[in-house]
Design an enzyme around this catalytic site. Structure first.
Site: not given
Lengths: 324, 325
Positions: A60, A128
């Site tokens: 990321e 998440h």
């Protein structure tokens, strides 16, 4: 008018902007052949090829950094964080680098990239599901866009891609399945313009992202009890259309702010502060109420998760509390 | 390698300019004219100058917190850089950045970076753009031994390798990340060995020998330009000064400092150029005088420039539009 889902709206915006400007490209995890973890980029690999729909390693910070770097060189990257939670891994590139490049370099350079990120609770536990918009909202140099409807998702994503600043584009996972009217023809939506999703006279419900749908349902229930709620969707958090918020609250004299994110340090607190700082203060007839997620991580069990997410019932109760 | 006398002299001058610039900065920071802290490049000049001269003008660099040397080698206007260090409105960043954020878009300098390793993913993004635009540009990505232990290094180098991007990773191994020696921070002796993990060429060189830097970087740049992908070059060197202003250097010995100073990159290059008949004492004196004047002019410009207006704080947060108050 035709109706499409939020997922299709985002897909169309990407497709149209990639057709319009060859410098626009997509970069992220599993956005190619897989079509994105939520299917948002479906079909784009076939149309634009691997060069412009670039699958990445699970990196990321690398993805965000690639977006920053490519944007400095005249490209228009649209990077996807598979889940908004993962901006924490990319945070140096977002917060210390991208957000500050224009300022700390005295305006010499700018970083016109978009980071798309699905947020919100959706049966996936604490890592998440977060709505971390307040983290981004806090950082000067970022623009923060958080639309609800398919119409707004499409129009604002197109504006985001054309913007010359780093834009954090927050999509709600549950918004991908929501249907709404979206015209066939080209349109964009300017930043900093709230949308009144329902007009009303008795109070203003300021709701963000997927909470807009809940607020609208709550408003319908409240209407049955003779309470006429106005539902205002800021659509962009930075810039925030305080003018419309002040106008609406001055008209109704009452406000409730609804967001899914945790209450402490959430944008609700800042919106309330900004209302209190404004001329709308003199029109307030009751305290302003915040209906938000609690100050807990997002839990997994369906029972606990639905306790976390502000419900229609909680919104109705909050409204009735201040009207009492 | 045959380089023109003109180019060799330019490289020598660049090295002298970096050292003199840094000496001035050191002076003014210890006297309080420059506030905050700064990270000086003295002792490492051969790397920036050798590497940047081995690339072309159209190529880009990304720099580090110890970035004045890279900027000078790339051709920054030193008046503007000095004014930036003084916090003046005429500075490279209008006084908004300071030493950690020197940037120069005119010379394809993507900027210094206050975060160790923070510039590496950005350099890779720039290289991705260069590859997509097929413009033949190469990015020289400077960083330190300290940065090699950041996760960003791994993510970015891996991506550059997977996509064959035109970037040359240049590690300036100055032996310490602040006070922590490479021996404490790595369990390998040769940091360039890490290149194997990414299946890219990796080499350790003497970073105090400018011609060695030049040759190795030039080869890596040309490979990158021909779509041959990235390389990792680890240039061994030493920072003569402490990490920053407050550093008492208690973690290293005077003997160690002395040994490295005996391998002064400028003195070594000077000897080479003298042996080749390109430099003599008179010429050295002329060059030093010329550079002294140039650096003095930069100081004068910085001192005489105005500070920013208080209202300037709100400028340049966004490309368009004002900051919400």
């Amino acid at each position: 008018m035709r109706e499409i889902t939020g997922r299709q709206a985002v897909n169309e915006a990407l497709r149209e902007e990639m057709e319009r400007d060859e410098n626009v490209f997509l970069i992220g995890e599993d956005i190619g052949i897989y079509g994105g973890a939520f299917g948002v980029t479906n079909g784009l690999l076939d149309k634009f090829g691997e060069k412009r729909v670039r699958d990445t390693p699970i990196s990321e910070a690398g993805i965000a950094g690639a977006a920053v770097g490519a944007s400095l060189m005249g490209m228009r990257p649209v990077a996807e964080m598979m889940f908004m939670d993962f901006i924490t891994i990319a945070s140096d590139q977002i917060i210390n680098q991208g957000a500050k490049i224009h300022y700390m370099f005295g305006g010499q350079m700018n970083a016109p990239f978009v980071l798309r990120m699905p947020a919100g609770a959706a049966a996936a536990g604490a890592q998440h599901t977060q709505s971390l918009e307040a983290l981004l909202y806090h950082i000067p140099g970022l623009k923060v866009v958080m639309p609800s409807t398919p119409y707004d998702l499409k129009g604002l994503l197109k504006t985001s891609i054309r913007d010359d600043n780093p834009v954090m584009f927050i999509e709600h996972k549950k918004g991908y399945g929501e249907k709404g009217e979206v015209p066939e023809e080209e349109y964009t939506i300017p930043f900093g313009q709230a949308d009144i999703k329902r007009e009303g006279e008795d109070l203003t419900i300021i709701a963000t992202s997927h909470m807009v749908f809940k607020a609208l349902k709550a408003a319908e229930e409240l209407a049955k009890q003779g309470i006429d709620a106005e539902v205002l969707d800021p659509r962009t958090l930075v810039p925030l259309d305080m003018e419309s918020i002040v106008k609406s609250v001055s008209k109704t004299g009452r406000a409730v702010v609804v967001h899914e994110a945790h209450r402490r340090g959430g944008i609700g607190g800042d919106i309330v502060a900004r209302i209190v700082d404004s001329e709308a203060f003199y029109y307030l007839e009751t305290p302003i109420k915040r209906i938000t997620g609690p100050n807990t991580p997002v839990p997994f069990s369906p029972v606990l998760e639905s306790e976390f997410i502000p419900s229609e019932e909680k919104i109705i109760k909050g409204v009735l509390d201040i009207l009492d | 390698m045959e380089l023109s006398e003109e180019k060799l002299l330019k490289m020598y001058q660049d090295m002298i300019e970096i050292r003199e610039f840094e000496r001035k900065v050191d002076y003014f920071i210890s006297h309080g004219d420059i506030t905050g802290t700064t990270h000086l490049y003295i002792g490492e000049e051969a790397i920036a100058v050798g590497a940047i001269n081995a690339a072309e003008e159209k190529d880009y660099i990304s720099s580090t917190h110890r970035g004045h040397g890279h900027s000078i080698a790339k051709g920054v206007n030193i008046k503007e850089m000095m004014a930036e260090l003084f916090g003046k409105t005429t500075g490279s960043c209008k006084g908004k950045g300071g030493s950690l954020h020197i940037v120069d878009s005119d010379t394809n300098n993507l900027g210094a970076n206050g975060i160790v390793g923070g510039g590496i993913p950005i350099a890779v993004g720039a290289a991705l753009a260069a590859k997509m635009q097929e413009n033949g540009e190469v990015i020289l990505c400077f960083f330190s031994d300290g940065a090699m232990n950041q996760g960003a290094f791994h993510e970015a180098v891996n991506m550059a390798s997977v996509w064959d991007l035109p970037v040359v990773f240049i590690c300036e191994n100055n032996q310490y990340g602040m006070s922590t020696s490479v021996e404490k921070a790595f369990n390998i002796q040769d940091l360039s060995a890490r290149a194997k993990a990414y299946n890219i060429p990796g080499v350790k060189i003497d970073g105090n020998k400018i011609m060695e830097v030049y040759e190795v970087v030039q080869e890596a740049v040309e490979r990158a330009r021909q779509d041959g992908g990235p390389s990792l070059i680890v240039a061994e060197t030493y920072r003569w000064k402490g990490h920053s202003k407050s550093d008492a250097k208690v973690y290293r010995t005077k003997e160690e400092e002395k040994a490295w100073k005996e391998r002064d990159p400028i003195a070594q290059f000077e000897e080479e150029l003298k042996a080749q008949g390109i430099l003599d004492e008179q010429k050295i004196e002329d060059i030093r005088e010329e550079i002294d004047e140039k650096v003095e002019a930069a100081v004068k410009f910085a001192q005489e420039s105005p500070f920013p207006d208080k209202e300037d704080i709100y400028d340049d947060v966004y490309v368009d539009g004002e900051v919400e108050l």
